[in-house]
Design an enzyme around this catalytic site. Structure first.
Site, PDB file in Angstrom:
ATOM      1  N   ARG A  98       0.811  -1.239   0.000  1.00 15.66           N
ATOM      2  CA  ARG A  98       0.000   0.000   0.000  1.00 15.66           C
ATOM      3  C   ARG A  98       0.834   1.274   0.000  1.00 15.66           C
ATOM      4  NH1 ARG A  98      -2.973  -3.029   3.826  1.00 15.66           N
ATOM      5  NH2 ARG A  98      -4.672  -4.114   2.784  1.00 15.66           N
ATOM      6  N   LYS A 108       3.815  11.657 -11.033  1.00 15.04           N
ATOM      7  CA  LYS A 108       2.932  10.848 -11.885  1.00 15.04           C
ATOM      8  C   LYS A 108       3.648   9.537 -12.172  1.00 15.04           C
ATOM      9  CE  LYS A 108       0.120  14.098 -14.474  1.00 15.04           C
ATOM     10  NZ  LYS A 108      -0.162  14.648 -15.821  1.00 15.04           N
ATOM     11  N   GLU A 113      10.318  18.316 -24.536  1.00 17.88           N
ATOM     12  CA  GLU A 113       9.692  18.701 -23.262  1.00 17.88           C
ATOM     13  C   GLU A 113      10.319  19.994 -22.738  1.00 17.88           C
ATOM     14  OE1 GLU A 113       7.056  17.137 -22.294  1.00 17.88           O
ATOM     15  OE2 GLU A 113       7.190  15.022 -22.837  1.00 17.88           O
ATOM     16  N   LYS A 137       8.515  23.083 -13.648  1.00 26.80           N
ATOM     17  CA  LYS A 137       7.678  21.926 -13.309  1.00 26.80           C
ATOM     18  C   LYS A 137       7.344  21.932 -11.820  1.00 26.80           C
ATOM     19  CE  LYS A 137       6.135  17.468 -13.966  1.00 26.80           C
ATOM     20  NZ  LYS A 137       6.134  16.257 -14.736  1.00 26.80           N
ATOM     21  N   GLU A 178      -3.504  17.664 -10.876  1.00 27.05           N
ATOM     22  CA  GLU A 178      -3.985  18.078 -12.197  1.00 27.05           C
ATOM     23  C   GLU A 178      -5.471  18.411 -12.215  1.00 27.05           C
ATOM     24  OE1 GLU A 178      -1.919  16.279 -15.533  1.00 27.05           O
ATOM     25  OE2 GLU A 178      -3.728  16.502 -16.725  1.00 27.05           O
ATOM     26  N   ARG A 184      -1.802  22.168 -14.017  1.00 24.92           N
ATOM     27  CA  ARG A 184      -0.866  21.096 -14.394  1.00 24.92           C
ATOM     28  C   ARG A 184      -1.167  20.526 -15.782  1.00 24.92           C
ATOM     29  NH1 ARG A 184       1.834  16.272 -10.737  1.00 24.92           N
ATOM     30  NH2 ARG A 184       3.023  15.403 -12.482  1.00 24.92           N
ATOM     31  N   ASN A 244       0.765  19.335 -20.696  1.00 19.75           N
ATOM     32  CA  ASN A 244       0.465  18.363 -21.750  1.00 19.75           C
ATOM     33  C   ASN A 244       0.357  18.994 -23.130  1.00 19.75           C
ATOM     34  OD1 ASN A 244       0.360  16.049 -20.115  1.00 19.75           O
ATOM     35  ND2 ASN A 244      -1.606  16.728 -19.316  1.00 19.75           N
ATOM     36  N   HIS A 265       0.603  16.786 -26.174  1.00 21.61           N
ATOM     37  CA  HIS A 265       0.583  15.395 -25.726  1.00 21.61           C
ATOM     38  C   HIS A 265      -0.659  14.626 -26.178  1.00 21.61           C
ATOM     39  CE1 HIS A 265       3.967  16.698 -23.389  1.00 21.61           C
ATOM     40  NE2 HIS A 265       4.067  15.579 -22.728  1.00 21.61           N
ATOM     41  N   HIS A 270       0.163  11.395 -27.881  1.00 23.25           N
ATOM     42  CA  HIS A 270      -0.222  10.076 -27.363  1.00 23.25           C
ATOM     43  C   HIS A 270      -0.950   9.268 -28.433  1.00 23.25           C
ATOM     44  CE1 HIS A 270      -0.084  11.418 -22.850  1.00 23.25           C
ATOM     45  NE2 HIS A 270       1.106  11.175 -23.351  1.00 23.25           N
ATOM     46  N   HIS A 308       8.378   8.939 -27.251  1.00 24.30           N
ATOM     47  CA  HIS A 308       7.387   9.836 -26.653  1.00 24.30           C
ATOM     48  C   HIS A 308       7.683  11.296 -27.034  1.00 24.30           C
ATOM     49  CE1 HIS A 308       4.680  11.534 -23.659  1.00 24.30           C
ATOM     50  NE2 HIS A 308       5.678  12.261 -23.202  1.00 24.30           N
TER      51      HIS A 308
HETATM   52  P1  NAD Z   1      13.032   5.710 -21.888  1.00 27.59           P
HETATM   53  O1  NAD Z   1      12.874   5.565 -20.458  1.00 27.59           O
HETATM   54  O2  NAD Z   1      12.500   4.641 -22.766  1.00 27.59           O
HETATM   55  O3  NAD Z   1      14.581   5.910 -22.214  1.00 27.59           O
HETATM   56  C1  NAD Z   1      14.965   6.086 -23.534  1.00 27.59           C
HETATM   57  C2  NAD Z   1      16.061   5.120 -23.974  1.00 27.59           C
HETATM   58  O4  NAD Z   1      17.315   5.599 -23.525  1.00 27.59           O
HETATM   59  C3  NAD Z   1      15.934   3.729 -23.426  1.00 27.59           C
HETATM   60  O5  NAD Z   1      16.369   2.822 -24.404  1.00 27.59           O
HETATM   61  C4  NAD Z   1      16.894   3.735 -22.258  1.00 27.59           C
HETATM   62  O6  NAD Z   1      17.355   2.470 -21.915  1.00 27.59           O
HETATM   63  C5  NAD Z   1      17.993   4.594 -22.793  1.00 27.59           C
HETATM   64  N1  NAD Z   1      18.774   5.308 -21.806  1.00 27.59           N
HETATM   65  C6  NAD Z   1      18.299   5.942 -20.705  1.00 27.59           C
HETATM   66  N2  NAD Z   1      19.290   6.621 -20.106  1.00 27.59           N
HETATM   67  C7  NAD Z   1      20.408   6.398 -20.823  1.00 27.59           C
HETATM   68  C8  NAD Z   1      21.736   6.841 -20.704  1.00 27.59           C
HETATM   69  N3  NAD Z   1      22.099   7.720 -19.768  1.00 27.59           N
HETATM   70  N4  NAD Z   1      22.632   6.398 -21.605  1.00 27.59           N
HETATM   71  C9  NAD Z   1      22.250   5.556 -22.603  1.00 27.59           C
HETATM   72  N5  NAD Z   1      20.996   5.128 -22.792  1.00 27.59           N
HETATM   73  C10 NAD Z   1      20.088   5.548 -21.899  1.00 27.59           C
HETATM   74  O7  NAD Z   1      12.371   7.072 -22.422  1.00 27.59           O
HETATM   75  P2  NAD Z   1      12.217   8.530 -21.782  1.00 27.59           P
HETATM   76  O8  NAD Z   1      12.118   9.421 -22.945  1.00 27.59           O
HETATM   77  O9  NAD Z   1      13.212   8.787 -20.744  1.00 27.59           O
HETATM   78  O10 NAD Z   1      10.805   8.443 -21.057  1.00 27.59           O
HETATM   79  C11 NAD Z   1       9.625   8.255 -21.781  1.00 27.59           C
HETATM   80  C12 NAD Z   1       8.558   7.808 -20.827  1.00 27.59           C
HETATM   81  O11 NAD Z   1       8.333   8.829 -19.862  1.00 27.59           O
HETATM   82  C13 NAD Z   1       7.217   7.564 -21.478  1.00 27.59           C
HETATM   83  O12 NAD Z   1       6.736   6.326 -21.028  1.00 27.59           O
HETATM   84  C14 NAD Z   1       6.335   8.689 -20.989  1.00 27.59           C
HETATM   85  O13 NAD Z   1       4.992   8.321 -20.878  1.00 27.59           O
HETATM   86  C15 NAD Z   1       6.942   8.969 -19.656  1.00 27.59           C
HETATM   87  N6  NAD Z   1       6.688  10.319 -19.144  1.00 27.59           N
HETATM   88  C16 NAD Z   1       6.213  10.430 -17.882  1.00 27.59           C
HETATM   89  C17 NAD Z   1       5.989  11.676 -17.345  1.00 27.59           C
HETATM   90  C18 NAD Z   1       5.535  11.802 -15.923  1.00 27.59           C
HETATM   91  O14 NAD Z   1       5.212  12.913 -15.492  1.00 27.59           O
HETATM   92  N7  NAD Z   1       5.546  10.747 -15.164  1.00 27.59           N
HETATM   93  C19 NAD Z   1       6.249  12.827 -18.100  1.00 27.59           C
HETATM   94  C20 NAD Z   1       6.745  12.673 -19.394  1.00 27.59           C
HETATM   95  C21 NAD Z   1       6.960  11.412 -19.901  1.00 27.59           C
HETATM   96  N1  GLY Z   2       4.257  15.400 -17.811  1.00 27.66           N
HETATM   97  C1  GLY Z   2       3.056  16.006 -17.371  1.00 27.66           C
HETATM   98  C2  GLY Z   2       2.902  16.076 -15.892  1.00 27.66           C
HETATM   99  O1  GLY Z   2       3.743  15.667 -15.143  1.00 27.66           O
HETATM  100  O2  GLY Z   2       1.898  16.539 -15.441  1.00 27.66           O
END
Ligand code: NAD
Ligand code: GLY
Length: 364
Positions: free
Chosen positions: A118, A140, A182, A224, A234, A238, A242, A245, A249, A262
């Site tokens: 939990r 998030k 971003e 942020k 949100e 917030r 997006n 997005h 998406h 992404h």
């Molecule tokens: P990712 O986590 O897939 O990483 C991208 C690639 O880079 C992967 O292959 C990873 O293994 C590689 N990698 C990571 N760090 C590295 C490094 N230092 N050196 C070499 N390779 C490396 O992609 P991302 O763009 O980091 O994240 C995308 C995700 O984030 C999506 O799922 C999206 O929905 C999510 N997201 C979440 C929020 C939130 O607020 N929680 C906001 C924006 C995006």
């Molecule tokens: N990436 C959008 C949020 O964190 O709200």
């Protein structure tokens, strides 16, 4: 090293930003129990896992789980693997999970931490530009469902965020560009002066010049943190984070998670939001050109895949989390540096944007 605070009352936490932070032992004071599970993936583990573990393994029971790499693995099966590892290593309610990776690892680790017994603590150690400027901050967490991106999740804030800008040196170029989408977003929705900074320094940023990158990451996290402190769940402002997005998406879901990054989808989605904002009379054609120029300089896609028909967009956008009572709500630009959420546009104007293809933002 620079420090920011995400101000959320008793759930407040620091963001540390600087070079070489992985080895500095910054995490230990934020680990309340004796157990740690580091969650990472098969690409990042050989690069950084031992360094991170070596700062902890004298003080804590440190276990690890190495997940497959990719957005297509951001699902409940992987969350179950994290639970399996926690249970078989006998982790109790005082355990701390550490997310070492990009947004995929960060979102999944946070979600597993939100659910395990939990809710247990977790720490974000983001390793991509995107995760350093966006996903690691704000709580998030979640996974994808075949019918929609990030549809299963929870709000769960980390104990701290440790951003080591040196790890970006191993990041593939495509991922750097995706993260920059971003960063550009923050300028467009919140701070025109920051957009000017990005325009002035985009070549240095894309060349990984560390002082420029650190400043861009710092300002992005600062914006942020300000937005999240005002609207953690949100209910209002917030949603502006997006921009691009909802379109993005839809592109990701259509292409299959992992085909378009992404951030790439957000890049094309930002052009679509700019195009619609202009058609509706908010921003000018020269504003749209300005947006196109910075996205292009950051090596981002400027229009959606040719195979994606407008009807397909409408179907996929209908499952967006901003949809209320069946109407699509979009983040648009009132001007550069000011965004708003609206459903006040005609279906025919939206269709013009969705049908614009390569002519996006270039209308008579
Ligand atoms: P990712 O986590 O897939 O990483 C991208 C690639 O880079 C992967 O292959 C990873 O293994 C590689 N990698 C990571 N760090 C590295 C490094 N230092 N050196 C070499 N390779 C490396 O992609 P991302 O763009 O980091 O994240 C995308 C995700 O984030 C999506 O799922 C999206 O929905 C999510 N997201 C979440 C929020 C939130 O607020 N929680 C906001 C924006 C995006
Ligand atoms: N990436 C959008 C949020 O964190 O709200």
């Amino acid at each position: 090293m620079r420090t920011l605070k995400v101000d959320l009352g008793e759930r407040s936490y620091p963001i540390f930003i600087g070079q070489g932070l992985l080895d500095k032992g910054l995490m230990a004071p934020y680990i309340s129990g004796k157990q740690v599970l580091v969650v990472t993936n098969e690409t990042i583990a050989p690069l950084y896992l031992d360094r991170l573990k070596s700062t902890l393994d004298k003080q804590f029971q440190v276990d690890e789980i190495i997940l497959p790499d990719g957005e297509q693995y951001k699902n409940l099966d992987q969350i179950n693997s994290i639970f399996d590892s926690l249970l078989s290593n006998r982790h109790n309610r005082t355990t701390t999970l550490i997310a070492l990776g990009g947004g995929v690892i960060g979102d999944m680790t946070g979600f597993a931490a939100a659910c395990y017994q939990r809710g247990v603590d977790f720490i974000q150690v983001p390793t991509t530009v995107l995760s350093q400027v966006d996903s690691s901050v704000g709580g998030k967490t979640g996974v994808n469902h075949p019918q929609g991106k990030n549809m299963i999740g929870a709000f769960h804030q980390p104990q701290c965020v440790v951003i080591d800008t040196d790890v970006l040196n191993t990041l593939p170029e495509k991922e750097l560009a995706a993260g920059m989408a971003e960063v550009i977003k923050y300028g467009l929705i919140y701070d025109e002066a920051f957009l000017c900074y990005l325009e002035d320094h985009i070549d240095g940023l894309m060349g990984l010049q560390s002082d420029l990158l650190e400043q861009a990451i710092y300002r992005s996290c600062e914006i942020k943190a300000e937005v999240v402190a005002q609207d953690e769940r949100e209910g209002g402002i917030r949603a502006l984070l997006n921009l691009g997005h909802t379109f993005g998406h839809a592109i990701e879901a259509d292409q299959g998670y992992g085909e378009w990054l992404h951030g790439e989808a957000v890049g094309a989605g930002t052009m679509m939001a700019a195009d619609l904002s202009c058609r509706l009379g908010y921003i000018s054609k020269s504003d749209v050109e300005r947006i196109r120029a910075i996205l292009e300089a950051a090596d981002l896609p400027l229009y959606p895949p040719e195979s994606m028909a407008a009807d397909r967009f409408i179907d996929l956008m209908a499952v967006d989390k901003k949809v209320i009572d069946g109407s699509i709500r979009l983040v648009l630009l009132r001007e550069i540096g000011k965004a708003f959420v609206t459903s006040d546009f005609s279906a025919s104007t939206l269709m013009e944007t969705l049908n614009a293809g390569k002519n996006l933002g270039r209308f008579a």
